[in-house]
Design an enzyme around this catalytic site. Structure first.
Site, PDB file in Angstrom:
ATOM      1  N   LYS A  57       0.862  -1.198   0.000  1.00  0.00           N
ATOM      2  CA  LYS A  57       0.000   0.000   0.000  1.00  0.00           C
ATOM      3  C   LYS A  57       0.889   1.236   0.000  1.00  0.00           C
ATOM      4  O   LYS A  57       1.736   1.393   0.887  1.00  0.00           O
ATOM      5  CB  LYS A  57      -0.898   0.010   1.239  1.00  0.00           C
ATOM      6  N   ASP A  84      -3.424   4.413  -1.811  1.00  0.00           N
ATOM      7  CA  ASP A  84      -4.366   4.879  -0.778  1.00  0.00           C
ATOM      8  C   ASP A  84      -4.323   6.401  -0.699  1.00  0.00           C
ATOM      9  O   ASP A  84      -3.710   6.981   0.185  1.00  0.00           O
ATOM     10  CB  ASP A  84      -3.962   4.241   0.564  1.00  0.00           C
ATOM     11  N   LEU A  85      -4.993   7.052  -1.667  1.00  0.00           N
ATOM     12  CA  LEU A  85      -4.963   8.524  -1.727  1.00  0.00           C
ATOM     13  C   LEU A  85      -6.207   9.159  -1.124  1.00  0.00           C
ATOM     14  O   LEU A  85      -6.269  10.377  -0.990  1.00  0.00           O
ATOM     15  CB  LEU A  85      -4.798   8.998  -3.177  1.00  0.00           C
ATOM     16  N   LYS A  86      -7.215   8.368  -0.812  1.00  0.00           N
ATOM     17  CA  LYS A  86      -8.457   8.876  -0.201  1.00  0.00           C
ATOM     18  C   LYS A  86      -8.919  10.155  -0.902  1.00  0.00           C
ATOM     19  O   LYS A  86      -9.036  11.227  -0.304  1.00  0.00           O
ATOM     20  CB  LYS A  86      -8.265   9.114   1.297  1.00  0.00           C
ATOM     21  N   HIS A  88     -10.979  13.096  -2.504  1.00  0.00           N
ATOM     22  CA  HIS A  88     -12.212  13.793  -2.091  1.00  0.00           C
ATOM     23  C   HIS A  88     -12.164  15.204  -2.686  1.00  0.00           C
ATOM     24  O   HIS A  88     -11.454  16.068  -2.174  1.00  0.00           O
ATOM     25  CB  HIS A  88     -12.272  13.843  -0.552  1.00  0.00           C
ATOM     26  N   ASP A  89     -12.910  15.413  -3.772  1.00  0.00           N
ATOM     27  CA  ASP A  89     -12.898  16.732  -4.432  1.00  0.00           C
ATOM     28  C   ASP A  89     -14.146  16.790  -5.302  1.00  0.00           C
ATOM     29  O   ASP A  89     -15.004  15.902  -5.206  1.00  0.00           O
ATOM     30  CB  ASP A  89     -11.594  16.864  -5.255  1.00  0.00           C
ATOM     31  N   PRO A  91     -16.523  16.230  -8.506  1.00  0.00           N
ATOM     32  CA  PRO A  91     -16.533  15.023  -9.347  1.00  0.00           C
ATOM     33  C   PRO A  91     -15.550  15.073 -10.512  1.00  0.00           C
ATOM     34  O   PRO A  91     -14.833  14.095 -10.770  1.00  0.00           O
ATOM     35  CB  PRO A  91     -17.992  14.955  -9.837  1.00  0.00           C
ATOM     36  N   ASN A  92     -15.459  16.197 -11.194  1.00  0.00           N
ATOM     37  CA  ASN A  92     -14.588  16.277 -12.361  1.00  0.00           C
ATOM     38  C   ASN A  92     -13.117  16.076 -11.983  1.00  0.00           C
ATOM     39  O   ASN A  92     -12.361  15.383 -12.674  1.00  0.00           O
ATOM     40  CB  ASN A  92     -14.798  17.648 -13.020  1.00  0.00           C
ATOM     41  N   THR A  93     -12.722  16.650 -10.858  1.00  0.00           N
ATOM     42  CA  THR A  93     -11.325  16.539 -10.418  1.00  0.00           C
ATOM     43  C   THR A  93     -11.014  15.121  -9.965  1.00  0.00           C
ATOM     44  O   THR A  93      -9.950  14.573 -10.281  1.00  0.00           O
ATOM     45  CB  THR A  93     -11.067  17.559  -9.279  1.00  0.00           C
ATOM     46  N   THR A 143     -11.391   5.900  11.145  1.00  0.00           N
ATOM     47  CA  THR A 143     -11.448   5.370  12.517  1.00  0.00           C
ATOM     48  C   THR A 143     -11.043   6.437  13.536  1.00  0.00           C
ATOM     49  O   THR A 143     -11.310   6.292  14.722  1.00  0.00           O
ATOM     50  CB  THR A 143     -10.557   4.128  12.660  1.00  0.00           C
ATOM     51  N   ARG A 204      -3.837  -6.730  14.079  1.00  0.00           N
ATOM     52  CA  ARG A 204      -2.728  -6.992  14.999  1.00  0.00           C
ATOM     53  C   ARG A 204      -2.662  -8.486  15.278  1.00  0.00           C
ATOM     54  O   ARG A 204      -3.674  -9.082  15.671  1.00  0.00           O
ATOM     55  CB  ARG A 204      -2.934  -6.242  16.323  1.00  0.00           C
ATOM     56  N   GLN A 213      -3.714   1.987  17.267  1.00  0.00           N
ATOM     57  CA  GLN A 213      -4.944   1.440  16.682  1.00  0.00           C
ATOM     58  C   GLN A 213      -5.907   1.056  17.794  1.00  0.00           C
ATOM     59  O   GLN A 213      -5.511   0.446  18.772  1.00  0.00           O
ATOM     60  CB  GLN A 213      -4.629   0.194  15.831  1.00  0.00           C
ATOM     61  N   GLY A 233       0.598  -2.720   8.728  1.00  0.00           N
ATOM     62  CA  GLY A 233       1.755  -1.827   8.661  1.00  0.00           C
ATOM     63  C   GLY A 233       2.793  -2.194   9.689  1.00  0.00           C
ATOM     64  O   GLY A 233       3.580  -3.132   9.510  1.00  0.00           O
ATOM     65  N   ARG A 234       2.776  -1.468  10.807  1.00  0.00           N
ATOM     66  CA  ARG A 234       3.865  -1.567  11.782  1.00  0.00           C
ATOM     67  C   ARG A 234       4.183  -2.953  12.317  1.00  0.00           C
ATOM     68  O   ARG A 234       5.371  -3.224  12.568  1.00  0.00           O
ATOM     69  CB  ARG A 234       3.603  -0.573  12.917  1.00  0.00           C
TER      70      ARG A 234
HETATM   71  O1  C5P Z   1       0.811   0.353  11.151  1.00  0.00           O
HETATM   72  P1  C5P Z   1      -0.623  -0.075  11.009  1.00  0.00           P
HETATM   73  O2  C5P Z   1      -0.826  -1.563  10.835  1.00  0.00           O
HETATM   74  O3  C5P Z   1      -1.510   0.517  12.054  1.00  0.00           O
HETATM   75  O4  C5P Z   1      -0.999   0.577   9.604  1.00  0.00           O
HETATM   76  C1  C5P Z   1      -2.229   0.525   9.081  1.00  0.00           C
HETATM   77  C2  C5P Z   1      -2.289   1.255   7.765  1.00  0.00           C
HETATM   78  O5  C5P Z   1      -3.657   1.359   7.418  1.00  0.00           O
HETATM   79  C3  C5P Z   1      -1.746   2.683   7.779  1.00  0.00           C
HETATM   80  O6  C5P Z   1      -1.221   2.976   6.484  1.00  0.00           O
HETATM   81  C4  C5P Z   1      -2.961   3.513   8.048  1.00  0.00           C
HETATM   82  O7  C5P Z   1      -2.889   4.799   7.483  1.00  0.00           O
HETATM   83  C5  C5P Z   1      -4.051   2.715   7.362  1.00  0.00           C
HETATM   84  N1  C5P Z   1      -5.402   2.906   7.891  1.00  0.00           N
HETATM   85  C6  C5P Z   1      -5.772   2.660   9.195  1.00  0.00           C
HETATM   86  N2  C5P Z   1      -7.032   2.845   9.635  1.00  0.00           N
HETATM   87  C7  C5P Z   1      -7.952   3.256   8.795  1.00  0.00           C
HETATM   88  C8  C5P Z   1      -7.628   3.502   7.465  1.00  0.00           C
HETATM   89  C9  C5P Z   1      -6.337   3.312   7.049  1.00  0.00           C
HETATM   90  O8  C5P Z   1      -4.966   2.259   9.985  1.00  0.00           O
HETATM   91  N3  C5P Z   1      -9.178   3.396   9.210  1.00  0.00           N
END
Ligand code: C5P
Length: 257
Positions: A57, A84-86, A88-89, A91-93, A143, A204, A213, A233-234
């Site tokens: 990602k 993962d750019l999320k 939000h603008d 519609p045309n953009t 979240t 996790r 989280q 991620g982590r």
């Molecule tokens: O390090 P971790 O496992 O918490 O990373 C989760 C990834 O998912 C991060 O890139 C975080 O921005 C993304 N994310 C999230 N919760 C969301 C949406 C996206 O943790 N609701």
């Protein structure tokens, strides 16, 4: 995007050629969040993973720093990319940004459901006109937004009700992919049926460090509740041995698959 009639796993793309081997099948459903400040450190992490994982990602931090140069080397190495750019603008953009992302060759792309039906429809029409359309994933309620935060932006219903409202709006606009927390996956799976592509962060491993989280689940729980893909991620990227950490998560996923 075509679905395999015989597909047993909800929302997992047949174009990934799901392997009969549960370990390889799990590998095709784990997305590692490359939350790195630049492409050099991102690729160093990819190397340390030694092909344990198949998906990465690329989020706002890395894409803002390095742009398409963060995506291209991953695709060149044969990995699948979730951008993962999320978006939000207007519609045309958003439609233009969606076309640009599709041209990069990414397979998953996020947009904000709260952009509204017209924005979602414009995004869907934009991908439909591209050669290799990414799956659009609508983000419902971040979240980080609890009920106090929602009230301050004028939303007076519960986070759960707001998620359902936005998901229904997304489905009505022809979007079948969603990013949601492990707490919402079962409800969204009910709403989308087997065609929904549900991508779940907040994963996790059992006994792992939770960090910041809050709404979390183990890999096995998230899969059992209907997740299509897991984003981690982590627990992988900050591990002393990322390849070993990823392998342990894949083992857990494989036994749940
Ligand atoms: O390090 P971790 O496992 O918490 O990373 C989760 C990834 O998912 C991060 O890139 C975080 O921005 C993304 N994310 C999230 N919760 C969301 C949406 C996206 O943790 N609701």
């Amino acid at each position: 995007m075509e679905y395999d009639e015989g597909m047993k796993v909800p929302g997992v793309h047949s174009y990934l050629h799901m392997a009969a081997d549960p370990r390889e099948h799990a590998r095709q459903r784990l997305i590692v969040a490359l939350d790195a400040p630049d492409v050099t450190s991102a690729l160093a992490l990819v190397d340390r993973l030694e092909n344990t994982c198949a998906w990465f990602k690329v989020g706002l931090e890395l894409f803002t720093a390095s742009g398409p140069a963060a995506v291209e080397p991953l695709l060149a190495k044969g990995f699948s990319v979730f951008l993962d750019l999320k978006l939000h603008d207007i519609p045309n953009t958003v439609a233009g940004a969606v076309r640009s992302a599709a041209a990069l060759g990414v397979k998953l792309l996020t947009i904000h459901a709260s952009g509204g039906p017209a924005m979602l429809a414009a995004a869907r029409e934009a991908v439909a006109g591209t050669a290799n359309p990414p799956e659009l994933l609508a983000v419902t309620v971040l979240t980080s937004m609890d009920e106090t935060q929602l009230k301050s932006v004028g939303v007076h219903r519960s986070a759960a009700n707001q998620v359902s409202l936005l998901a229904k709006m997304g489905l009505d606009a022809g979007i079948r992919g969603f990013v949601c927390s492990p707490l919402e996956v079962a409800e969204l799976r009910q709403m989308t049926g087997p065609e929904g592509v549900l991508v779940i962060p907040g994963i996790r491993p059992a006994g792992g460090v939770v960090g910041d989280q809050k709404r979390i689940a183990t890999p096995a729980d998230a899969l059992n509740q209907g997740a299509s893909y897991l984003v981690v991620g982590r627990p992988i990227t900050q591990a002393d041995d990322p390849a070993k950490a990823a392998a342990a998560i894949l083992d857990e996923m494989a036994s749940a698959c």
